[in-house]
Design an enzyme around this catalytic site. Sequence first.
Site, PDB file in Angstrom:
ATOM      1  N   HIS A 115       0.823  -1.307   0.052  1.00 29.01           N
ATOM      2  CA  HIS A 115      -0.319   0.413  -0.019  1.00 29.01           C
ATOM      3  C   HIS A 115       1.070   1.635   0.114  1.00 29.01           C
ATOM      4  CE1 HIS A 115      -3.246  -2.512   1.969  1.00 29.01           C
ATOM      5  NE2 HIS A 115      -4.001  -2.299   0.657  1.00 29.01           N
ATOM      6  N   CYS A 160      -2.971  -0.012   9.606  1.00 26.72           N
ATOM      7  CA  CYS A 160      -4.079  -0.701   8.682  1.00 26.72           C
ATOM      8  C   CYS A 160      -4.633  -0.996   9.913  1.00 26.72           C
ATOM      9  CB  CYS A 160      -3.775  -1.959   8.553  1.00 26.72           C
ATOM     10  SG  CYS A 160      -1.778  -1.306   7.539  1.00 26.72           S
TER      11      CYS A 160
HETATM   12  N1  GLY Z   1      -2.558  -8.976   5.361  1.00 25.87           N
HETATM   13  C1  GLY Z   1      -3.036  -7.885   4.794  1.00 25.87           C
HETATM   14  C2  GLY Z   1      -3.370  -7.229   3.406  1.00 25.87           C
HETATM   15  O1  GLY Z   1      -3.102  -8.292   2.889  1.00 25.87           O
HETATM   16  O2  GLY Z   1      -4.460  -6.822   2.975  1.00 25.87           O
END
Ligand code: GLY
Length: 256
Positions: A164, A251
């Site tokens: 990300h 996250c």
């Molecule tokens: N394990 C977090 C993701 O891949 O979104």
Amino acid sequence: MNTFKHAIVRKPAKSLVDGITTHPELGKPDYELALRQHEAYVGALERCGLSVRVLPAQEEFPDSCFVEDVAVCTGRFALVTRPGADTRRGEIAGVRELLAEYYDDLEEIRAPGTIEGGDVMMVGEAFYIGLSSRTNADGAAQFIAALERRGYSGRGVKMPPTLHLKTGCSYMEEGVLLVDRAFAAYPEFASFKRVDIAPEESYAANCLRVNDYVIVPAGYPKALAAIRAAGMRTIELDMSEYRKIDGGLSCLSLRF
Ligand code: GLY
């Protein structure tokens, strides 16, 4: 500077041990330790002045504790995303109703668009959107249109092979941007006061500015020293079990 009052987190499911990972060499998360780390995370958000709502675990979705990916909460509206990872798409069930408790103005991403909140970095009224393997051009365009309707701006950022956008860079407010080497030469980020994260500490490029504090993953002394040298108060948290499944500090919550 953005001031936050609320956070939403989701209790990790036992299925967390099967979360998506690009780092299988780190081993599987220890669930009990992950729970304790999650409790410490909630405590840290509370110390930052947030009222924290803890949603129940969703066993059918191993990555569902990474609640940042299912929504984007701005000062003017909230967006229900459409995750790019197939195994995560069902995590958005109920998110619209949840956000409606806090927001009158809601948007959602429609197919074929995909976007995950981990790809969205808010810098005042400007939003940077990582065009990653999880967020496609259609999803970014839908989000940018929604932003512009409310007087914000948004721009897509071409991505290196990083999960990300916020895996590799995090805005610390006051013009300060933490940047992993993969993003170091990005012209988009040239005007920031950049704090370059050492390659061996790249996990620490995902830190979390929450009101008066920066939450930093424990075990990254160069990043910690650089953030403190920038004049910021820090809270360190052990994130070892989430790192094993590509999860960072941002996250684990929605903040607004
Ligand atoms: N394990 C977090 C993701 O891949 O979104």
